[in-house]
Design an enzyme around this catalytic site. Structure first.
Site, PDB file in Angstrom:
ATOM      1  N   LYS A 197     -31.258  21.189  -0.334  1.00 18.83           N
ATOM      2  CA  LYS A 197     -31.308  22.141  -1.437  1.00 18.83           C
ATOM      3  C   LYS A 197     -31.444  23.585  -0.919  1.00 18.83           C
ATOM      4  CE  LYS A 197     -31.153  19.273  -4.989  1.00 18.83           C
ATOM      5  NZ  LYS A 197     -30.842  17.895  -4.565  1.00 18.83           N
TER       6      LYS A 197
HETATM    7  C1  LIG Z   1     -31.391  16.647  -5.604  1.00 19.22           C
HETATM    8  C2  LIG Z   1     -31.388  16.402  -7.062  1.00 19.22           C
HETATM    9  C3  LIG Z   1     -32.408  15.690  -7.716  1.00 19.22           C
HETATM   10  C4  LIG Z   1     -33.461  14.914  -6.982  1.00 19.22           C
HETATM   11  O1  LIG Z   1     -34.194  15.614  -6.068  1.00 19.22           O
HETATM   12  P1  LIG Z   1     -34.903  14.873  -4.830  1.00 19.22           P
HETATM   13  O2  LIG Z   1     -35.868  15.902  -4.350  1.00 19.22           O
HETATM   14  O3  LIG Z   1     -33.834  14.556  -3.830  1.00 19.22           O
HETATM   15  O4  LIG Z   1     -35.578  13.672  -5.352  1.00 19.22           O
HETATM   16  C5  LIG Z   1     -32.393  15.616  -9.096  1.00 19.22           C
HETATM   17  N1  LIG Z   1     -31.405  16.164  -9.805  1.00 19.22           N
HETATM   18  C6  LIG Z   1     -30.392  16.830  -9.225  1.00 19.22           C
HETATM   19  C7  LIG Z   1     -29.331  17.430 -10.083  1.00 19.22           C
HETATM   20  C8  LIG Z   1     -30.335  16.946  -7.837  1.00 19.22           C
HETATM   21  O5  LIG Z   1     -29.315  17.568  -7.256  1.00 19.22           O
END
Ligand SMILES: *Cc1c(COP(=O)(O)O)cnc(C)c1O
Length: 401
Positions: A186
């Protein structure tokens, strides 16, 4: 994206401060921690950055969705509307609280279509979860207005859009609460981690208690274990090392977005030369976190042809129509109702009957959009050589159509 590209002395310094105390737990250890509360500080600074009153750190973006939905009171028998273009985590969390996900179409923002949302509201709808996919806003003001008319809370899945804004206001602050992810890919990352922001103190208290077995944290930093519990909880606690990294990354977020914007503008110029190419509707260019660039070609055939040229030349785009993690018709386990539970839960109810059956052809409007859509991730750092190579490849693709 992603924040690991800019790891440096700032992250190291924050981590060492934690290790020097020996306290990795976010609560307790009053004397030993010498006043260092990284997760708490991260929560406070993240809330302030977004312009929200409260923030609750958790272990992941998926946990943030679960904790948020739980605090909103969503459970078995309820429906939650989200969109057919998102990461699987969004609807996994809905199933995990016992509710059933309902999928709305996307429009040219690549996010929830408000008109289709309204059609999918039923008396069982207990929450609406629009996703700000790939760094840019959903039509959140329209979605919020529809939700308000029906008295349904909005939880914004802002996992992919930290730092994104709409008309000057941070994504994640329009609904009752907004969730974020700091996983390894992210825009800002702690390796793993998540956050929920809200202006509602009662909701924040529920999240704070639920995410830590029911501990009320009323006297934190102080005694733990003497208090009673208001309801059953779980453990989704973030640890101090994650909070430390998060603090350093948050300070770099605006600079990362600014760098991405420059690269995105250069890519956009090259893509615009492909005959017939159009771009995703970004409701507020100034508020775009610019982690991705998405564009459309006139039809599926041309889209595949262009991407074939891009792939052959080492600059293949993401074709989400074929992506098995982010797109409804490709979620075979959802469509088949695959689960480890011998009872068939959550696809089958206690009576052994299917609670819900998903039709792969249920979202034709989304399919018509995704079939023509190509996407590039926009890195924080891109060498001049790579940018030149991508630009040359895009020119080659332009000549091929
Ligand atoms: C990455 C992501 C998540 C989940 O996040 P994690 O920290 O990997 O559990 C949820 N929703 C979206 C749209 C994402 O891209």
């Amino acid at each position: 994206m992603p924040g690991f590209e800019v790891f440096g002395d700032e992250e190291k310094k924050e981590i060492l401060e934690v290790l020097d105390t020996g306290v990795l737990f976010r609560y307790e250890f009053g004397e030993q921690r010498r006043g260092i509360y990284k997760v708490r500080e991260f929560e406070q600074q993240f809330a302030a950055y977004c312009g929200a009153k409260y923030a609750q750190a958790v272990t992941s973006g998926t946990a943030a969705l679960k904790v948020g939905l739980t605090a909103l009171g969503v459970g078995a028998g309820d429906e939650v509307i989200t969109q057919g273009f998102t990461f699987v985590a969004t609807w996994e969390a809905v199933f995990d609280v016992g509710a059933v996900p309902v999928f709305a179409e996307i429009d040219d923002t690549l996010n929830m279509d408000p008109a289709d949302l309204e059609k999918k509201i039923t008396p069982r709808t207990r929450a609406i979860v629009p996703v700000h996919m790939m760094g840019a806003p959903a039509r959140i003001e329209e979605i919020k207005a529809i939700a308000d008319r029906h008295g349904i809370p909005v939880l914004e899945d802002t996992a992919q859009a930290a730092g994104g804004r709409l008309n000057g206001r941070h994504l994640g602050t329009f609904g009752k609460c907004g969730t974020f992810s700091f996983d390894a890919v992210k825009t800002m990352t702690c390796g793993e981690g998540g956050m929920i922001i809200t202006d509602d103190e009662t909701l924040w208290r529920a999240m704070s208690e639920y995410h830590d077995h029911g501990h009320d944290h009323a006297v934190n930093p102080g005694g733990r274990g003497g208090e009673g519990r208001s309801f059953i909880g779980f453990n989704f606690r973030m640890m101090e090392l994650q909070g430390a990294i998060g603090l350093a990354q948050l300070r770099k977020l605006d600079a990362m977005i600014a760098a991405q914007k420059k690269t995105k503008a250069a890519l956009r110029e090259a893509i615009a030369k492909i005959p017939g190419a159009t771009f995703r509707t970004v409701l507020d260019e100034a508020g775009d976190s610019a982690t991705f660039i998405a564009f459309f070609l006139p039809d599926a055939e041309k889209t595949k042809k262009v991407n074939a040229v891009l792939r052959e030349n080492g600059a293949g785009a993401i074709y989400f129509a074929e992506n098995t993690w982010h797109y409804y018709p490709k979620w075979e386990h959802l469509l088949a109702g695959s689960t480890l539970a011998k009872s068939g839960w959550p696809f089958k109810g206690p009576d052994g009957r299917r609670r819900v059956v998903y039709d792969p052809a249920a979202l034709p409007q989304s399919a018509a959009i995704m079939d023509r859509c190509l996407v590039y991730q926009v890195p924080v750092k891109m060498s001049k050589e790579r940018l030149a190579q991508m630009t040359a490849t895009l020119a080659k693709a332009a000549a091929a159509v």
